[in-house]
Enzyme design. Structure first.
Site, PDB file in Angstrom:
ATOM      1  N   CYS A 262      49.272 -30.201  -2.673  1.00 34.69           N
ATOM      2  CA  CYS A 262      50.213 -30.468  -3.763  1.00 34.69           C
ATOM      3  C   CYS A 262      49.791 -29.718  -5.030  1.00 34.69           C
ATOM      4  O   CYS A 262      50.634 -29.219  -5.773  1.00 34.69           O
ATOM      5  CB  CYS A 262      50.275 -31.961  -4.066  1.00 34.69           C
ATOM      6  SG  CYS A 262      50.696 -32.965  -2.622  1.00 34.69           S
TER       7      CYS A 262
ATOM      8  N   ASP B   2      11.977  -7.790  -5.922  1.00 33.52           N
ATOM      9  CA  ASP B   2      11.201  -6.988  -6.851  1.00 33.52           C
ATOM     10  C   ASP B   2       9.766  -7.533  -6.792  1.00 33.52           C
ATOM     11  O   ASP B   2       9.555  -8.689  -6.417  1.00 33.52           O
ATOM     12  CB  ASP B   2      11.786  -7.150  -8.258  1.00 33.52           C
ATOM     13  CG  ASP B   2      10.909  -6.508  -9.313  1.00 33.52           C
ATOM     14  OD1 ASP B   2      10.514  -5.358  -9.119  1.00 33.52           O
ATOM     15  OD2 ASP B   2      10.623  -7.174 -10.320  1.00 33.52           O
TER      16      ASP B   2
END
Length: 703
Positions: free
Chosen positions: A14, A394
């Site tokens: 809805c 890293d």
């Protein structure tokens, strides 16, 4: 854009249809209904009464500002009937049971009247909306249920029609209850934001809203109170609970000069804090804003389900028509029997359970991660994190602490530590800081050298007690003829990847420091847990030299590493990895921004720094990687539950539809199949919010 909270928004399908209707209004193209958080966002120049009319047709209302305080923490989405829905359902059920028990004792008209009354009480809103939709040729669940109810009553199926109305009402109530539970869990998380602050102005204290605070203001924070915004302690000492930001349960000790986060709690004592950021710019405000936004980003799975639902409902209506007319026309079957079967097919066709299979799970997953200090910026990133097979890290500041650390010392002379400390005492160079820290372990009081001078490419020279000393790399020893033992020690330190710092006088080497970036203590266990959670490759990408990279990779058990990479080379490597598997990149959010952006999922760490929050898809608010495996495990669980939900929703409907072949499908079986799917999908999704005691320990897998 203006944002409003909605009351009574309990149906995902809805919500989608209302949004499409609002977008057709003048200036309404950018309007959005956020089903997951129960909010509406509309352009400033859209005519609000027109929007309210569209919402009202589905029993949804805008909560006005003056009502917001009354709604806070209150369960306001209880299906299409609002707060009294439980009462209406209870009354309707009592009437239905009464009619069943009195069928043999009352006239038929009286029994039918009771059934009709029960149906009207529980289904009148659905019926009104369904009739309106039918005249507009809008075919949603309300239309399907209205046609089914009218059909059932038209062929004299009073009992089953009433049961369908009650069960549908219960289904709607449970659907709204489930979504509201997820919304309230998120709302609880968002309540960590402080509301007021005690401003110290000219020696006077006054309570002000946090929105009134400016950079440079001084605020007083007593024990048990929340720090209003990011700032720096200028008076006092305390331990501070930062769990709202970092997810860490252990308090952090703070003193004068230390930074503090807005939203963290002062545990004891009194602090004076100088405000460094206006609240809207603080880490907490950014986090809460991103968490709210994250609920509404559609995942590929959700987008597919929404597209599927658009075609699914009309297809079900066609199938229903075929079921009603084909058997009687082609095989001479009874029209009444197959008309009844067709009505049951309509009910089976409700798409609500299917559409609900994803959003509750997504909101629960984002909320669960946020509780742990893991900020996921959207459902799409949550879904992708759950598919990760390769993680690239890293090195500096991620797998290591990013701080030089003396790991090895070789002493040749008794005055080695004293001379090294004296030369480096006043230097702020990271290597000097590491040396002084190590010297402090061996020397009670560090003297100060004279005439300290930098020698380019070598290090520094200084004088002490009328004698010259040298500290630096291997080149700083060029004035000496090194013994074989010293040469061997230097070679070994370099072979192991250490940065060499030598100390010498005019005649001999006094000693050597082997310095490295200290590996994070959780790194080795982290890699092991990631592998347990289905990550196949753990790779390090670093600009550091080969030996240093090899040392770190071997120590923590990475599957591979690449050293000597420039930022653009990291990006190229990430592109290569993403071609073969779903890849995440983990960095500090500053130097690794290009690689983070290139990866399928960019993960930044750094205790809530602005750059980390802005750069990555996912932010680890702690200053370590300990909770990364937990984030991946939660994401995998969300993905798994969404798949289970979709299979359950479709399977139950398929089984119900197959019952039409032998003519066994009834209206109550149809509604129970849909209701069962909705309840199961909701409950399974909410299990993501459950945190077992053993899972609260950092890094425990939740698979």
């Amino acid at each position: 854009m203006t944002e409003y909270r909605l009351k009574g928004l309990s149906c995902a399908n809805c919500a989608r249809e209302m949004e499409e209707e609002i977008q057709k209004l003048p200036h309404g193209k950018e309007a959005k209904i956020y089903y997951n958080s129960g909010k509406l966002s509309i352009p400033e120049d859209i005519h609000l009464p027109n929007v309210e009319k569209i919402l009202a047709k589905d029993g949804v209302a805008i909560i006005k500002e003056q009502d917001s305080s009354n709604e806070e923490g209150h369960h306001h989405a209880e299906g299409h009937g609002g707060p009294n829905w439980k009462v209406l359902l209870s009354l309707s059920t009592i009437l239905f049971v009464s009619a069943l028990l009195l069928e043999d004792y009352l006239p038929v008209a009286a029994v039918v009247s009771i059934y009709v009354a029960a149906t009207v009480i529980s289904g009148y809103q659905t019926f009104i909306k369904g009739m309106k939709n039918l005249f507009r040729f809008k075919f949603n669940i309300d239309t399907l249920m209205t046609v089914a109810l009218v059909g059932a009553f038209s062929i004299g199926e009073w009992r089953e029609g009433t049961l369908v109305a009650i069960l549908f009402g219960l289904n709607e109530y449970l659907e709204g209850l489930g979504m509201e539970k997820a919304r309230r869990s998120m709302a609880t998380l968002l309540q960590v934001a402080p509301k007021e602050a005690v401003l110290v102005d000219g020696g006077h204290e006054k309570v002000v809203p946090i929105s009134a605070l400016k950079v440079g203001d001084i605020v007083l924070v007593k024990a048990g109170e929340k720090i209003p915004s990011d700032g720096k302690i200028i008076e006092g000492k305390s331990s501070v609970n930062e769990s709202a930001i970092t997810g860490e349960s252990m308090p952090a000790d703070k003193q004068i000069g230390d930074d503090v986060f807005g939203g963290s709690i002062n545990n004891e004592g009194v602090l004076k804090v100088e405000i460094a950021k206006a609240y809207e710019d603080s880490s907490l405000a950014k986090i809460l804003h991103l968490v709210e936004e994250a609920q509404e980003t559609k995942t590929p799975t959700e987008l597919f389900i929404n597209r599927f639902a658009k075609y699914y409902t009309p297809a079900i209506m066609l199938i229903s028509v075929f079921v009603m007319i084909i058997p009687p026309l082609l095989f001479g079957s009874d029209w009444g029997t197959w008309f009844y079967q067709g009505l049951a097919v309509l009910i089976v066709g409700c798409p609500c359970a299917l559409i609900l299979s994803s959003p509750i799970a997504i909101v629960s997953g984002i909320t669960r991660n946020a509780r742990n200090g893991i900020l996921v910026k959207g459902g799409i990133h949550l879904e992708q994190l759950g598919k990760i097979e390769t993680i690239a890290f890293d090195k500096t500041g991620t797998l290591t602490k990013g701080e030089p650390h003396v790991e090895k010392t070789i002493v040749y002379a008794a005055n080695f530590y004293q001379i090294a400390g004296a030369i480096e005492k006043n230097s702020s160079h990271p290597l000097a800081v590491a040396v002084v820290k190590e010297v402090s372990k061996h020397v009670r009081q560090i003297e100060e050298a004279a005439d300290v001078q930098t020698i380019v490419g070598q290090g520094v020279s200084a004088r002490m007690n009328e004698k010259s000393y040298f500290l630096g790399n291997e080149n700083s020893l060029s004035h000496l003829s090194l013994p074989n033992k010293v040469k061997e020690d230097i070679a070994q330190l370099k072979e192991k990847g250490y940065t060499l710092v030598a100390v010498a006088d005019e005649d001999k080497v006094l000693g050597l420091f082997g310095i490295s970036d200290q590996i994070r203590p959780e790194a080795h266990q982290l890699i092991k847990r990631l592998q347990e959670n289905g990550v196949k490759q753990t790779i390090m990408l670093t600009g550091d030299h080969q030996k240093s990279a090899e040392k770190v990779a071997t120590a923590i058990g990475l599957t591979d590493y690449y050293a000597g990479l420039l930022p653009d080379e990291k990006v190229r490597k990430i592109k290569e990895l993403t071609e073969t598997s779903m890849t995440a990149m983990v960095g500090d959010g500053i130097n690794d921004a290009p690689a983070l952006a290139t990866a399928d999922v960019g993960i930044a760490m750094g205790k809530g720094t602005d750059s980390a929050i802005e750069t990555a898809d996912i932010v680890l608010m702690q200053d370590h990687l300990g909770k990364l495996p937990s984030a991946i495990a939660i994401s995998r669980r969300v993905n798994r539950i969404i798949k289970i939900n979709i299979i359950l929703a479709l399977s139950l409907k398929l089984i119900a539809l197959l019952l039409t072949i032998p003519g066994l499908l009834t209206l109550w079986i149809a509604i129970l199949s849909d209701m069962g799917a909705t309840v199961m999908v909701t409950l399974i999704s909410l299990t993501i919010l459950i945190e077992k005691k053993q899972e609260k320990a950092e890094g425990v897998s939740i698979n």
